[in-house]
Design an enzyme around this catalytic site. Structure first.
Site, PDB file in Angstrom:
ATOM      1  N   ARG A 236      -4.407   4.420   6.809  1.00 43.86           N
ATOM      2  CA  ARG A 236      -4.770   4.213   5.411  1.00 43.86           C
ATOM      3  C   ARG A 236      -6.069   4.912   5.039  1.00 43.86           C
ATOM      4  NH1 ARG A 236      -3.782  -1.708   3.311  1.00 43.86           N
ATOM      5  NH2 ARG A 236      -5.507  -0.900   2.087  1.00 43.86           N
TER       6      ARG A 236
ATOM      7  N   ASP B 287       0.799  -1.218   0.000  1.00 49.14           N
ATOM      8  CA  ASP B 287       0.000   0.000   0.000  1.00 49.14           C
ATOM      9  C   ASP B 287       0.834   1.272   0.000  1.00 49.14           C
ATOM     10  OD1 ASP B 287       0.985  -0.121   2.538  1.00 49.14           O
ATOM     11  OD2 ASP B 287      -0.940  -0.325   3.538  1.00 49.14           O
TER      12      ASP B 287
ATOM     13  N   PRO C 174       8.505  -5.783   4.063  1.00 48.96           N
ATOM     14  CA  PRO C 174       7.551  -4.812   3.500  1.00 48.96           C
ATOM     15  C   PRO C 174       7.478  -3.513   4.275  1.00 48.96           C
ATOM     16  CG  PRO C 174       6.370  -6.511   4.726  1.00 48.96           C
ATOM     17  CD  PRO C 174       7.825  -6.832   4.834  1.00 48.96           C
TER      18      PRO C 174
ATOM     19  N   TYR D 136       1.771  -3.376  11.424  1.00 51.80           N
ATOM     20  CA  TYR D 136       2.807  -4.397  11.263  1.00 51.80           C
ATOM     21  C   TYR D 136       3.274  -4.756  12.670  1.00 51.80           C
ATOM     22  CZ  TYR D 136       3.307  -3.570   6.229  1.00 51.80           C
ATOM     23  OH  TYR D 136       3.093  -3.488   4.882  1.00 51.80           O
TER      24      TYR D 136
HETATM   25  C1  LIG Z   1       1.538  -8.121   3.348  1.00 50.12           C
HETATM   26  C2  LIG Z   1       2.321  -7.424   2.313  1.00 50.12           C
HETATM   27  C3  LIG Z   1       2.552  -6.082   2.526  1.00 50.12           C
HETATM   28  C4  LIG Z   1       3.295  -5.406   1.611  1.00 50.12           C
HETATM   29  N1  LIG Z   1       3.473  -4.061   1.841  1.00 50.12           N
HETATM   30  C5  LIG Z   1       4.124  -3.367   0.913  1.00 50.12           C
HETATM   31  C6  LIG Z   1       4.206  -1.972   1.017  1.00 50.12           C
HETATM   32  O1  LIG Z   1       3.701  -1.356   1.964  1.00 50.12           O
HETATM   33  N2  LIG Z   1       4.829  -1.279   0.043  1.00 50.12           N
HETATM   34  C7  LIG Z   1       5.376  -1.882  -1.009  1.00 50.12           C
HETATM   35  O2  LIG Z   1       5.925  -1.194  -1.854  1.00 50.12           O
HETATM   36  N3  LIG Z   1       5.334  -3.226  -1.131  1.00 50.12           N
HETATM   37  C8  LIG Z   1       4.711  -3.972  -0.208  1.00 50.12           C
HETATM   38  N4  LIG Z   1       4.594  -5.320  -0.371  1.00 50.12           N
HETATM   39  C9  LIG Z   1       5.256  -5.974  -1.463  1.00 50.12           C
HETATM   40  C10 LIG Z   1       4.491  -5.876  -2.714  1.00 50.12           C
HETATM   41  O3  LIG Z   1       3.199  -6.428  -2.640  1.00 50.12           O
HETATM   42  C11 LIG Z   1       5.282  -6.540  -3.793  1.00 50.12           C
HETATM   43  O4  LIG Z   1       6.615  -6.134  -3.686  1.00 50.12           O
HETATM   44  C12 LIG Z   1       4.759  -6.154  -5.144  1.00 50.12           C
HETATM   45  O5  LIG Z   1       3.448  -6.570  -5.326  1.00 50.12           O
HETATM   46  C13 LIG Z   1       5.655  -6.784  -6.197  1.00 50.12           C
HETATM   47  O6  LIG Z   1       5.112  -6.550  -7.432  1.00 50.12           O
HETATM   48  P1  LIG Z   1       5.394  -7.584  -8.600  1.00 50.12           P
HETATM   49  O7  LIG Z   1       4.547  -7.094  -9.720  1.00 50.12           O
HETATM   50  O8  LIG Z   1       6.818  -7.719  -8.781  1.00 50.12           O
HETATM   51  O9  LIG Z   1       4.864  -8.975  -8.068  1.00 50.12           O
HETATM   52  P2  LIG Z   1       3.438  -9.446  -7.589  1.00 50.12           P
HETATM   53  O10 LIG Z   1       2.636  -8.317  -7.092  1.00 50.12           O
HETATM   54  O11 LIG Z   1       3.666 -10.584  -6.690  1.00 50.12           O
HETATM   55  O12 LIG Z   1       2.747  -9.928  -8.904  1.00 50.12           O
HETATM   56  C14 LIG Z   1       3.091 -11.132  -9.510  1.00 50.12           C
HETATM   57  C15 LIG Z   1       1.951 -11.569 -10.392  1.00 50.12           C
HETATM   58  O13 LIG Z   1       2.386 -12.658 -11.169  1.00 50.12           O
HETATM   59  C16 LIG Z   1       1.415 -13.676 -11.117  1.00 50.12           C
HETATM   60  N5  LIG Z   1       2.118 -14.954 -11.285  1.00 50.12           N
HETATM   61  C17 LIG Z   1       3.013 -15.511 -10.447  1.00 50.12           C
HETATM   62  N6  LIG Z   1       3.476 -16.637 -10.969  1.00 50.12           N
HETATM   63  C18 LIG Z   1       2.870 -16.797 -12.170  1.00 50.12           C
HETATM   64  C19 LIG Z   1       2.932 -17.792 -13.164  1.00 50.12           C
HETATM   65  N7  LIG Z   1       3.736 -18.843 -13.068  1.00 50.12           N
HETATM   66  N8  LIG Z   1       2.148 -17.644 -14.250  1.00 50.12           N
HETATM   67  C20 LIG Z   1       1.332 -16.577 -14.378  1.00 50.12           C
HETATM   68  N9  LIG Z   1       1.247 -15.621 -13.461  1.00 50.12           N
HETATM   69  C21 LIG Z   1       2.015 -15.732 -12.361  1.00 50.12           C
HETATM   70  C22 LIG Z   1       0.746 -13.518  -9.792  1.00 50.12           C
HETATM   71  O14 LIG Z   1      -0.576 -14.047  -9.858  1.00 50.12           O
HETATM   72  C23 LIG Z   1       0.760 -12.025  -9.602  1.00 50.12           C
HETATM   73  O15 LIG Z   1      -0.411 -11.382 -10.114  1.00 50.12           O
HETATM   74  C24 LIG Z   1       3.829  -6.054   0.493  1.00 50.12           C
HETATM   75  C25 LIG Z   1       3.566  -7.394   0.266  1.00 50.12           C
HETATM   76  C26 LIG Z   1       2.805  -8.093   1.158  1.00 50.12           C
HETATM   77  C27 LIG Z   1       2.502  -9.516   0.907  1.00 50.12           C
END
Ligand SMILES: Cc1cc2nc3c(=O)[nH]c(=O)nc-3n(C[C@H](O)[C@H](O)[C@H](O)COP(=O)(O)OP(=O)(O)OC[C@H]3O[C@@H](n4cnc5c(N)ncnc54)[C@H](O)[C@@H]3O)c2cc1C
Ligand SMILES: Cc1cc2nc3c(=O)[nH]c(=O)nc-3n(C[C@H](O)[C@H](O)[C@H](O)COP(=O)(O)OP(=O)(O)OC[C@H]3O[C@@H](n4cnc5c(N)ncnc54)[C@H](O)[C@@H]3O)c2cc1C
Lengths: 620, 620
Positions: free
Chosen positions: A247, A46, A331, A255
């Site tokens: 928020r 977020d 996070p 956290y």
């Molecule tokens: C509880 C929590 C709190 C967080 N708080 C923060 C925060 O405050 N600020 C912040 O910046 N970050 C935070 N994060 C981290 C943040 O959510 C991630 O760093 C961010 O979403 C990463 O983006 P991404 O697009 O790299 O990966 P993701 O958001 O993980 O997206 C990956 C996508 O790929 C898809 N996928 C995975 N494997 C496959 C496959 N084999 N085939 C097809 N699709 C696939 C998934 O379904 C997903 O939609 C938090 C995460 C969590 C869990």
């Protein structure tokens, strides 16, 4: 029959969607594949950093997100007093004042992703989403890697269902439930932690799992804790720590350190052992003597921190990895979503320019060289920060096993500069000039402070010459794929400055054969910011290069590329020259990349240098 | 079977839609009837005054319109020099600096109406549009006029087609093509000039047709006239005048005086005699020696100015007239759309509050008494302004038949105050206290400047106590139907001020039997703005009345009704006390109407007075 597209993006999270935004801008034929059935509706990231908001605004909607988000202005530190009771010991501004017009703020990841989807939909009909769907294999025809019109990558995709809950357009319709073959020119793996794409190209994540376990809850709290709408770092004497993040919609994210759960070193924690009440009880203990309860719980989870960076970001410069696929960490500093989007904000425009044949393929090398060091810095910062946050506060100076709360505050404060994303500085490379590139004549004119090669150009207010409207220069540097040549000629009431500008104007005249190349649409766009009083300058006394050729194609001029660093009627003075540190006598020219990072700086007479640099980047 | 609804609105122009916005806010069952098949796509009005933007923003989207609109910052005056050649002789700011955070701007009426429609759709499902459809008869059962639950008005409506090109929801589905009967409690005639509703209730328009004929064109001009993106008033020596209005999407609107066409006095001009080339040739002549042409023409028309005000605004306080239906005048001052929306912004909340039974029916009388004088002022201003704009510039001081360009500029400049809509001041009446109502003790505390009984409360920045976010007080005064009690207790570090606030807080405590009535939701909402440094005040030391009872119903508090007049981290200091002229020693309480006009002012001890006033307005 395989479907042929420019780009396949695996993963529709923040990283994948940011890549798709550029794909939409460049009108690349693109398919996004995601295994999830639908978009996320709660939980997850977020935190939105200043730089992320600047980036989103460069696509035209950062202000809307900012309006919906919960802004974070102040961090309050709560620490145990000599009786072990928590007290507010300090407050600092959350974003360092003066660094950006957007301050760190908070909005649920699902809402942010919706904005990205909306942008993609209204910008291009060439980008489509397939979900739920999963890639099965990736094959690369190595012999075709350097061939411009080939589709060297084949992806077999399993489309898991046909009901397209919120895909953006027609890819799903064309796909069969079951196996499909897609051929593409480029592929980006944005499939998050434990990346499947990464495994296909031999990715190794370097780093390790930490032992501390955290719970997260999104609740509407009922409490007499006075700072519940502030970002707070609370260290209790013996019960662990809490980070409070206010928020949108009255929600607060907590956290919470779960000190009672300690997995054996190197082992993963069993998540099924957790529950909301387990987490909330820990929270209540930390916040004592304040009361804490809730009627509404939106989401919760428990996690263990791992701090890792991928050993490689790319293969053949055809397959790239981005986001959580190549870096994971705690996070609490709100970095994951942001750094993930920044990764693809970097690779996206480069791929767009290569695919629409305005840039040379060799610039793709700069993706890994620019982004991997950022992830390394992030892990370094996160290690230090998490250690201090998880530790027990020192009782006094002699308590060496405890964490000094003064040190914690200092780390936090310094961290704010890093976590804002504003201090990123890309080193010299193919697309960022070396310091010594600058000609001797220009040297003294190059300000050392805010304007730095490889840093993002900050925004200050200027006034439109044509209609006196105040505008942020940042609003001019839109993410539309253009490079920009920002010309600061100084005060044009001085004849020498006007003459220097006119000479430059001749070189920028498109009709002249010896003129500056690359001036066609979507390559380099000249922009003028003079330091004279607006009312003492007449528009049509300025070189044609700065207003001729409206993109709208309706015969009119483009009046919105000439600005004055002057007082506005209603919004004060931006003092752009002063803030950028540009000398009004000598002037300055700044070449800015499509992602707003500074590529080259020099005097008004040094255009040949910029031309030389661009010759290694762009195609004629 | 007749359909029974709360409200029928005839006419879906700006006036009708603004009425429907309030209807949506109050969830009134409403049908809008319009004879036009679809929304307008070009032409018509485009000027948005500061006050209109404030009003739209109070519904949550003024900023979005402002972002899309073309802002007008400067007016340039072009007059003939001694050789008869036009020259820029002067420039003035378009909106008077310091009066509003929104400056006059320009956006096509169709786009504005779309924003209004969007708001209505997302706010309520009770409001629907029938189009194309026309009322045939209106009948009023006079015996039921004062009866609360009756539907005294019957309207027979002819629904002309079924294809509902962009109605908002289901009214059309329920309607038969052909005749339908609707019964309603109230009806507003917003059916524009030559109002059919007006004729049914015996409206007489008082005033007359002028002799000067004007052409209007929306083009993307190709010109070497340097001020084409400024608002310009150009008086040529002998060829008449032009008003230039820069618009969105590179368009410019030209209002061109057609001196060659002179209908006989009292006669209407035959519009079919006009053509774009006739108008444009006149424009070219006026702008000589500058060149003027275009490739793209979006819209044009020719009109004759009539200046008239209706003799009545209401019948039985059941049927009301608003907008062009009751006032017509020249479009050049950009007033028509604005004043029309302000009319229904005034009647709308009054009807809403009567229909949802929170207010007494007698307040409806204040619609005509507040709005008709505004129309009269407008006609007065317009008569003077049009005369000066249509006249030939004086050659010298002795040229008495000519218009002095100094006088013109002075009229224009003074006019900007009036046309901004900000200087409207409603007189004392049932809902605005008389000056002498104020108790002696409060008198010296009542600032004479910006805060005036009957004037709209201007907005200044304050800082949220709970999270340090800077916010415009105007953003707090949302158009949601609430009255507000703004409490300015002064600097709470002084014990006397804190004590005075605590005493007031007890009266505002809902659980106390002798407390202030009307505090339930959607009636009077208490808001606190203190003048102490935010960090020296603890939230929970302040009276509960200012945070208890969150509207969201999720158990949390409403933290966003307590503010500090203090420096923010990133956006400076709003100096609200200083700007409002509130004495930090004595403090002040301001009762604000749902439309942001000031209803009553007094000291912190004078709440009984406010209670007395409200007893004549609201129901318990
Ligand atoms: C509880 C929590 C709190 C967080 N708080 C923060 C925060 O405050 N600020 C912040 O910046 N970050 C935070 N994060 C981290 C943040 O959510 C991630 O760093 C961010 O979403 C990463 O983006 P991404 O697009 O790299 O990966 P993701 O958001 O993980 O997206 C990956 C996508 O790929 C898809 N996928 C995975 N494997 C496959 C496959 N084999 N085939 C097809 N699709 C696939 C998934 O379904 C997903 O939609 C938090 C995460 C969590 C869990
Ligand atoms: C060329 C031009 C330029 C203008 N420029 C400006 C400007 O710059 N700024 C400004 O503020 N104003 C301007 N105006 C004036 C502005 O358009 C009007 O003042 C404004 O639209 C009035 O709003 P309204 O809702 O009262 O009436 P209208 O907008 O006229 O709406 C009346 C509605 O009622 C419907 N209707 C009429 N009769 C019936 C019936 N019998 N049954 C059912 N429906 C009916 C019509 O179809 C229409 O939709 C301009 C007008 C014109 C023509």
């Amino acid at each position: 029959m395989p479907q042929d597209v420019d780009l396949v993006i695996v993963g529709a999270g923040p990283a994948g969607l940011m890549a798709a935004m550029w794909a939409a801008v460049y009108q690349l034929k693109t398919i996004i594949i995601d295994k999830r059935e639908s978009r996320i509706v709660n939980g997850h990231a977020d935190g939105l950093q200043s730089r992320t908001l600047e980036i989103l605004h460069s696509f035209g909607f950062g202000d809307q997100i900012y309006k919906e988000a919960s802004l974070m202005q102040e961090v309050c530190f709560w620490n145990p007093d000599s009786y072990g009771v928590i007290r507010r010991t300090d407050r600092i501004p959350d974003t360092i004042p003066g660094t950006s017009r957007f301050q760190q703020s908070v909005l649920h990841q699902g809402r942010i992703e919706n904005y990205l989807f909306d942008f993609i939909e209204r910008t291009s009909s060439e980008v489509s989403v397939m979900r739920p769907a999963k890639p099965l294999t990736i094959d690369v025809d190595e012999s075709a890697i350097e061939s411009e019109d080939a589709y060297p990558i084949s992806v077999r995709v399993e489309c898991l269902s046909h009901n397209q809950p919120n895909g953006t357009s027609s890819a799903q319709e064309n796909a069969e439930v079951g196996e499909n073959e897609i051929r593409c020119k480029y592929l980006i793996g944005c499939d998050g932690a434990h990346s499947w794409v990464g495994r296909q190209i031999g990715l190794v994540m370097e780093g390790e799992q930490t032992a501390s376990i955290w719970g997260v809850m999104d609740v509407v709290p009922i409490t007499d804790f006075p700072d519940i709408r502030m970002r707070c770092a609370v260290h209790s004497a013996n019960s662990g720590s809490i980070m409070i993040i206010p928020r949108e919609r009255g929600l607060v994210r907590l956290y919470i350190q779960l000190t009672d759960i300690r997995p054996a070193r190197g082992e993963r924690f069993d998540k099924s052992m957790g529950s909301p009440s387990l987490i909330f009880d820990a929270a209540k203990k930390i916040l004592q003597p304040y009361s804490l309860s809730y009627d509404y719980l939106e989401w919760w989870t428990i996690y263990q921190i791992g701090q890792r960076v991928g050993n490689t970001y790319a293969k053949f410069d055809r397959i790239f990895l981005a986001g959580d696929a190549v870096h994971t960490h705690s996070p609490k500093a709100g970095q994951g979503m942001n750094v993930s989007m920044h990764d693809t904000y970097n690779i996206g425009w480069k791929l767009g320019a290569v695919l629409n044949k305005t840039a040379q393929r060799s610039i793709l090398k700069t993706y890994e060289s620019e982004r991997r060091p950022i992830a390394q810095q992030l892990i370094e910062f996160d290690t230090k920060f998490s250690y201090m946050f998880s530790g027990r506060p020192a009782k006094d100076l002699a308590d060496e096993a405890g964490i000094s709360m003064e040190d914690f505050k200092a780390t936090f404060q310094k961290g704010n500069d890093f976590t804002s994303g504003l201090s990123v500085r890309y080193g010299a490379c193919k697309i960022v000039a070396q310091e010594h590139h600058k000609s001797a004549s220009a040297d003294p004119a190059i300000p050392k402070s805010v304007l730095q090669l490889g840093s993002r150009l900050p925004s200050f207010q200027v006034v439109c010459q044509c209609d006196a409207t105040p505008i942020q220069l940042g609003d001019v540097l839109k993410s539309d794929g253009s490079w920009r040549l920002l010309v600061f000629p100084g005060d044009l009431r001085h004849e020498a400055s006007m003459q220097r500008l006119k000479n430059l104007g001749e070189r920028l005249d498109r009709s002249s054969p010896c003129g500056f190349p690359f001036l066609t649409e979507n390559c380099v766009q000249p922009i003028l910011i003079h330091a004279s009083p607006r009312r003492e300058i007449e528009l049509f006394d300025l070189p044609k290069a700065f207003y001729c050729g409206s993109a709208a194609g309706n015969g009119g001029f483009d009046y919105y590329r000439i600005f004055a660093d002057d007082e506005s009627y209603h919004q004060g003075h931006g003092h752009a020259y002063e803030n950028y540190g540009v000398d009004k006598e000598r002037g300055l020219v700044v070449l800015v990349r499509p992602d707003q990072y500074t590529s080259w700086m020099g005097g008004l007479e040094d255009l040949a240098e910029a031309e030389r640099l661009l010759s290694g980047i762009l195609r004629r």
